[in-house]
Design a protein around this motif. Structure first.
Motif, PDB file in Angstrom:
ATOM      1  N   ARG A 385       8.447  -5.495  -3.715  1.00 56.10           N
ATOM      2  CA  ARG A 385       8.961  -5.846  -2.431  1.00 56.10           C
ATOM      3  C   ARG A 385       8.488  -5.224  -1.216  1.00 56.10           C
ATOM      4  O   ARG A 385       8.424  -5.812  -0.113  1.00 56.10           O
ATOM      5  CB  ARG A 385      10.645  -5.792  -2.601  1.00 56.10           C
ATOM      6  CG  ARG A 385      11.293  -6.565  -3.831  1.00 56.10           C
ATOM      7  CD  ARG A 385      12.880  -6.318  -3.571  1.00 56.10           C
ATOM      8  NE  ARG A 385      13.588  -6.882  -2.293  1.00 56.10           N
ATOM      9  CZ  ARG A 385      14.795  -6.454  -1.675  1.00 56.10           C
ATOM     10  NH1 ARG A 385      15.372  -5.667  -2.208  1.00 56.10           N
ATOM     11  NH2 ARG A 385      15.226  -7.009  -0.644  1.00 56.10           N
ATOM     12  N   GLU A 388       5.477  -6.957  -0.257  1.00 60.40           N
ATOM     13  CA  GLU A 388       5.592  -8.307   0.110  1.00 60.40           C
ATOM     14  C   GLU A 388       5.959  -8.151   1.632  1.00 60.40           C
ATOM     15  O   GLU A 388       5.818  -8.972   2.579  1.00 60.40           O
ATOM     16  CB  GLU A 388       6.810  -8.994  -0.442  1.00 60.40           C
ATOM     17  CG  GLU A 388       6.280  -9.439  -2.062  1.00 60.40           C
ATOM     18  CD  GLU A 388       7.518  -9.922  -2.440  1.00 60.40           C
ATOM     19  OE1 GLU A 388       7.314 -11.062  -3.438  1.00 60.40           O
ATOM     20  OE2 GLU A 388       8.935  -9.591  -2.461  1.00 60.40           O
ATOM     21  N   ASP A 389       6.961  -6.794   1.902  1.00 56.79           N
ATOM     22  CA  ASP A 389       7.239  -6.660   3.355  1.00 56.79           C
ATOM     23  C   ASP A 389       5.932  -6.236   4.219  1.00 56.79           C
ATOM     24  O   ASP A 389       5.789  -6.645   5.403  1.00 56.79           O
ATOM     25  CB  ASP A 389       8.319  -5.735   3.322  1.00 56.79           C
ATOM     26  CG  ASP A 389       8.863  -5.346   4.999  1.00 56.79           C
ATOM     27  OD1 ASP A 389       9.781  -6.327   5.293  1.00 56.79           O
ATOM     28  OD2 ASP A 389       8.318  -4.628   5.689  1.00 56.79           O
ATOM     29  N   TYR A 411       6.084 -12.522 -11.569  1.00 57.94           N
ATOM     30  CA  TYR A 411       5.717 -11.358 -10.759  1.00 57.94           C
ATOM     31  C   TYR A 411       4.303 -11.368 -10.299  1.00 57.94           C
ATOM     32  O   TYR A 411       4.248 -10.904  -9.012  1.00 57.94           O
ATOM     33  CB  TYR A 411       6.456 -10.188 -11.422  1.00 57.94           C
ATOM     34  CG  TYR A 411       7.820  -9.924 -11.586  1.00 57.94           C
ATOM     35  CD1 TYR A 411       8.565  -9.050 -10.644  1.00 57.94           C
ATOM     36  CD2 TYR A 411       8.573 -10.444 -12.483  1.00 57.94           C
ATOM     37  CE1 TYR A 411      10.050  -9.195 -10.591  1.00 57.94           C
ATOM     38  CE2 TYR A 411       9.868 -10.333 -12.801  1.00 57.94           C
ATOM     39  CZ  TYR A 411      10.534  -9.527 -11.825  1.00 57.94           C
ATOM     40  OH  TYR A 411      11.823  -9.274 -11.909  1.00 57.94           O
ATOM     41  N   ARG A 414       4.035 -13.656  -7.400  1.00 58.52           N
ATOM     42  CA  ARG A 414       4.320 -12.781  -6.030  1.00 58.52           C
ATOM     43  C   ARG A 414       3.458 -12.124  -5.512  1.00 58.52           C
ATOM     44  O   ARG A 414       3.277 -12.009  -4.268  1.00 58.52           O
ATOM     45  CB  ARG A 414       5.868 -12.435  -6.298  1.00 58.52           C
ATOM     46  CG  ARG A 414       6.978 -13.278  -6.593  1.00 58.52           C
ATOM     47  CD  ARG A 414       8.221 -12.616  -6.906  1.00 58.52           C
ATOM     48  NE  ARG A 414       8.611 -11.569  -5.897  1.00 58.52           N
ATOM     49  CZ  ARG A 414       9.775 -10.805  -5.866  1.00 58.52           C
ATOM     50  NH1 ARG A 414      10.442 -10.839  -7.131  1.00 58.52           N
ATOM     51  NH2 ARG A 414       9.968  -9.945  -5.061  1.00 58.52           N
ATOM     52  N   CYS A 514      11.242   0.743  -3.651  1.00 59.63           N
ATOM     53  CA  CYS A 514      12.246  -0.253  -3.269  1.00 59.63           C
ATOM     54  C   CYS A 514      12.396  -1.102  -4.186  1.00 59.63           C
ATOM     55  O   CYS A 514      11.411  -1.749  -5.092  1.00 59.63           O
ATOM     56  CB  CYS A 514      11.407  -1.050  -2.168  1.00 59.63           C
ATOM     57  SG  CYS A 514      12.493  -2.270  -1.317  1.00 59.63           S
ATOM     58  N   ASP A 516      13.458  -4.162  -6.828  1.00 53.19           N
ATOM     59  CA  ASP A 516      13.779  -5.194  -7.030  1.00 53.19           C
ATOM     60  C   ASP A 516      14.394  -5.575  -8.273  1.00 53.19           C
ATOM     61  O   ASP A 516      14.073  -5.654  -9.442  1.00 53.19           O
ATOM     62  CB  ASP A 516      12.129  -6.157  -7.347  1.00 53.19           C
ATOM     63  CG  ASP A 516      12.335  -7.752  -7.225  1.00 53.19           C
ATOM     64  OD1 ASP A 516      13.360  -8.188  -6.669  1.00 53.19           O
ATOM     65  OD2 ASP A 516      11.503  -8.432  -7.713  1.00 53.19           O
ATOM     66  N   MET A 703      17.261  -1.002  -1.705  1.00 51.40           N
ATOM     67  CA  MET A 703      17.091  -2.472  -1.745  1.00 51.40           C
ATOM     68  C   MET A 703      16.667  -3.095  -0.468  1.00 51.40           C
ATOM     69  O   MET A 703      16.893  -4.306  -0.303  1.00 51.40           O
ATOM     70  CB  MET A 703      18.274  -3.075  -2.630  1.00 51.40           C
ATOM     71  CG  MET A 703      18.254  -2.928  -4.063  1.00 51.40           C
ATOM     72  SD  MET A 703      19.352  -3.790  -5.119  1.00 51.40           S
ATOM     73  CE  MET A 703      19.003  -5.355  -4.673  1.00 51.40           C
ATOM     74  N   ALA A 705      14.496  -3.848   1.673  1.00 52.33           N
ATOM     75  CA  ALA A 705      13.230  -4.062   1.633  1.00 52.33           C
ATOM     76  C   ALA A 705      12.066  -4.128   3.176  1.00 52.33           C
ATOM     77  O   ALA A 705      11.205  -3.290   3.337  1.00 52.33           O
ATOM     78  CB  ALA A 705      12.535  -5.293   1.088  1.00 52.33           C
ATOM     79  N   ARG A 706      13.037  -4.448   4.255  1.00 56.88           N
ATOM     80  CA  ARG A 706      12.574  -4.440   5.523  1.00 56.88           C
ATOM     81  C   ARG A 706      12.448  -2.966   5.923  1.00 56.88           C
ATOM     82  O   ARG A 706      11.606  -2.673   6.720  1.00 56.88           O
ATOM     83  CB  ARG A 706      13.305  -5.376   6.511  1.00 56.88           C
ATOM     84  CG  ARG A 706      12.902  -5.257   7.943  1.00 56.88           C
ATOM     85  CD  ARG A 706      13.546  -6.544   8.661  1.00 56.88           C
ATOM     86  NE  ARG A 706      13.233  -7.978   8.188  1.00 56.88           N
ATOM     87  CZ  ARG A 706      13.772  -8.879   8.771  1.00 56.88           C
ATOM     88  NH1 ARG A 706      14.552  -8.810   9.818  1.00 56.88           N
ATOM     89  NH2 ARG A 706      13.559 -10.014   8.234  1.00 56.88           N
TER      90      ARG A 706
END
Length: 733
Positions: A385, A388-389, A411, A414, A514, A516, A703, A705-706
């Motif tokens: 995550r 991804e951010d 996964y 992703r 973080c 997931d 959790m 993520a941002r």
């Protein structure tokens, strides 16, 4: 088609010769019994002749046995097998048909009819018989092989290959099946696989254990574990008194988590050659898998004593030390430094300023990820995550996958979606991998493996990028000065502990990972003790994390909570010897094994479901839980942890603190016991926490993520600006 041996007779004979009827007079009974006694004697004589390969005499004995008792089960079958030895196939078919008249669905007879038909050119007619035979008795190896040959003759190549696959799965030393499958692969255009099978067949026939091991090793390097395992097993059988053959098979079994069988072969290797360092290391891995940590550390150390200059052997001790109850930060630091000195010996100087990457502090650094675990794995659960951010923020990310055997999944997809490029480097040597990393213009390279399976630590040791960071894949310092940082937080590595790490510590403000969570978890269940009438403690960690010191503390908890039980769930607990080893460790600490339930489960869904039986989780020490603690919270179960001194001992403390559960973090064994006991005495409070814990975790920094992505981006940009400044000074000089 292969000729049958006396073993085929034994496989096909079913039941024993019946005694004559009890009715009638004694005289009649004796007269009735005489043919049976004669037939039995003839049959045994025939079988003895067959075992000595005297088939002409065997044939005559079976012929006379059939004449004496034509409806005796097994007699006609044996006669038919003997007829096949002289290529009298039509007569043999008649004998097998008579056998079927006595015992319908006798699979060996059906298989022999098919084989006879095939050997006389009637393969199309043979196939239904052979298919019926293996349907009735799938373990009939010669029938599977004969079916494969018949199908291949009819140009049904795919079906033939599957039949040979089944024969080889049943008998890994079946050289003819490998040879025939190799031919099928040739006919199917699969030339590389054909060469492999023909090599295996040649190795089996040679009975040269060294040739078999070499071929097994080559398959292992190609990550074809099934083939390599079969070859190592053959080598162990061919050379029961050769240490090397026993070691390779034992090591393979241990890698497959078959610890008991593996240790048996490793111990045999050490009995034959006590000075073989690699066997001591292999024994360490097996013992670690069973939770016998003190013995494992001794085994690794003995391997290191025998080869003190071997960096690979020295490295095997590092992960095991993390589990030792008395281990200290200083001990771990020194062990990793010693390893690093061996590993970097003779390498080029470590100067990160020579890279040609444009030193522009205003641009976003280009990120590389080196990992074997970009799939459904704990490392992915803790890092995906965040990446991804970072991608959403505009960072360019390139993935470098290091293990072929790790299958791509949702996964992996992703990771690929977040990345601008995905490379598989498991077939590349270090030079080629470093060249590829350079071509991709990587500024910051993450190592998500460290000293674990699939590592490419050798690439990091040679400095593949301007900035190299360790994160989430290993538990503490790597031991190399070629790393420019280790990602942590103030709980995982408290201020003042930096001197126990070779790498500079990069502390993120809230948490160092973080999370997931599982995409489709079971619903959180009500507190079990309210329905069951007793408290169940749980620990779903690896057996290697269990030790007698921990067990003594757990025993105090169970003694203080009458009727309570301990549930332990993990994949390795499916093996009897591992269960026995864990129970022995627990009982050595004074915990009553009768109050422990051990369950062998490997699938994440099954593990999550099992939390429905757990009221409160107990964290192991000195190696605490990581994803295990997060999964427990996601299922509404808090974990009591004893905050350790080492990185591995503080995972749970970091996660619990970030989730707002620092009241479950204890500092002494007495506090650990008191905390666990206290919560069992407040079931209403525990039930209320259970009902809201998933939502609490979801709203926590773990959790977010941002928020985590912003913190990580700031840390990376700070690293990048520092390199750009150093690079500019270097260029000007």
């Amino acid at each position: 088609m292969e000729k049958q041996s006396s073993n085929a007779i034994m496989r096909g004979v079913h039941g024993s010769h019946p005694e004559p009827s009890a009715g009638g007079s004694a005289r009649n009974a004796r007269q009735e019994a005489a043919p049976f006694r004669r037939a039995r004697k003839l049959f045994e004589q025939g079988r003895a002749h067959a075992e000595q390969d005297r088939w002409k005499l065997a044939l005559e004995c079976f012929r006379q046995a059939v004449r004496a008792t034509p409806r005796q089960p097994g007699a006609n079958y044996a006669f038919g097998v003997a007829l096949c030895r002289f290529d009298r196939f039509d007569e043999a078919v008649a004998a097998f048909e008579r056998e079927l008249a006595v015992t319908p669905d006798h699979a060996p007879s059906i298989a022999e009819i098919g084989t006879c038909l095939a050997r006389t050119g009637r393969t199309a007619a043979a196939i239904p018989y052979l298919q019926r035979a293996v349907g009735l008795m799938p373990g009939l190896v010669p029938a599977q092989y004969s079916l494969g040959l018949a199908l291949l003759t009819e140009d049904r190549r795919g079906e033939a290959i599957r039949a040979f696959d089944r024969a080889i799965a049943l008998d890994g030393a079946y050289a003819d099946a490998y040879r025939a499958r190799g031919l099928a692969f040739v006919m199917d255009g699969q030339f590389e696989r054909s060469v492999e099978d023909l090599h295996v067949a040649a190795a089996i026939n040679s009975e040269n254990y060294k040739a078999i091991i070499d071929l097994g090793v080559s398959f292992g390097r190609a990550e074809r574990s099934l083939q390599s395992g079969k070859l190592f097993e053959m080598a162990a059988r061919v050379a029961p008194d050769i240490a090397l053959a026993q070691y390779f098979f034992g090591q393979f079994l241990i890698n497959q988590r078959q610890y008991e069988r593996g240790l048996h072969h490793i111990d045999r290797a050490l009995e034959l050659d006590p000075l073989h360092a690699e066997s001591h290391v292999g024994r360490g891995f097996g013992l670690l898998g069973q939770g016998r940590i003190e013995e494992a550390v001794q085994a690794y150390r003995r391997g290191g004593e025998l080869k003190p200059e071997d960096a690979v052997i020295a490295g095997t001790l590092l992960f095991a030390l993390q589990h030792k109850p008395s281990v200290t930060e200083a001990e771990l630091f020194q062990a990793h430094r010693r390893w690093g000195a061996l590993y970097r010996k003779g390498d080029a100087a470590n100067d990160r300023r020579h890279f040609p990457n444009p030193p522009d502090p205003e641009r976003r650094p280009r990120i590389g990820i080196v990992s074997p675990d970009m799939h459904r794995h704990a490392v992915a659960f803790l890092t995906l995550r965040a990446f991804e951010d970072l991608a959403a923020q505009g960072f360019e990310i390139v993935c470098f996958k290091t293990l072929r055997t790790r299958q791509d999944d949702e996964y992996s997809e992703r990771f690929k979606a977040a990345a601008t490029a995905w490379h598989e480097i498991f077939d590349l040597d270090d030079e080629a991998a470093m060249k590829l990393i350079a071509e991709e213009g990587i500024d910051i390279l993450f190592d998500l493996a460290g000293h674990t399976a699939g590592t490419r630590i050798s690439v990091f040791a040679r400095r593949a990028a301007p900035i190299q960071l360790s994160w989430a894949g290993y538990v503490g310092t790597i031991g190399l000065d070629t790393y420019d940082g280790i990602i942590a937080d103030p709980v995982e590595i408290p201020p003042g502990h930096d001197h126990h790490y070779v790498e500079p510590v990069i502390r993120l403000p809230n948490c160092y990972v973080c999370y997931d969570p599982p995409p489709k978890p079971p619903a959180v269940t009500p507190l079990p003790c309210l329905q069951e009438g007793h408290v169940t403690f749980g620990c779903f960690n690896r057996p290697a994390k269990i030790n007698s010191v921990l067990a003594a503390v757990w025993a105090r908890i169970l003694d203080a909570v009458p009727g309570s039980r301990l549930l332990m769930v993990y994949g390795g607990l499916g093996e009897a010897s591992t269960r026995e080893s864990v129970l022995r460790i627990l009982e050595d600490g004074g915990l009553d094994g009768a109050r422990v339930d051990l369950v062998g489960r490997t699938e994440q869904a099954e593990l999550l479901e099992a939390y429905g039986r757990v009221d409160l989780a107990l964290d192991p020490f000195p190696y605490s839980g990581g994803v295990t603690t997060l999964e427990a919270m996601w299922m509404g179960v808090p974990t009591v942890t004893l905050v350790g001194e080492t990185f591995a001992g503080r995972h749970s403390a970091s996660h619990l603190t970030a989730a707002g559960l620092d009241q479950f973090c204890t500092r002494t064994a007495d506090d650990y016991v008191a905390c666990a006991v206290d919560w069992t005495q407040r079931p209403e409070a525990l039930a209320a926490l259970r009902a809201t814990l998933r939502a609490q975790l979801a709203a926590s920094p773990l959790m977010d993520a941002r928020g985590f992505g912003r913190d990580l981006a700031e840390a990376l940009e700070q690293q990048w600006r520092g390199w750009c400044a150093a690079r500019s000074i270097f260029t000007e000089a």
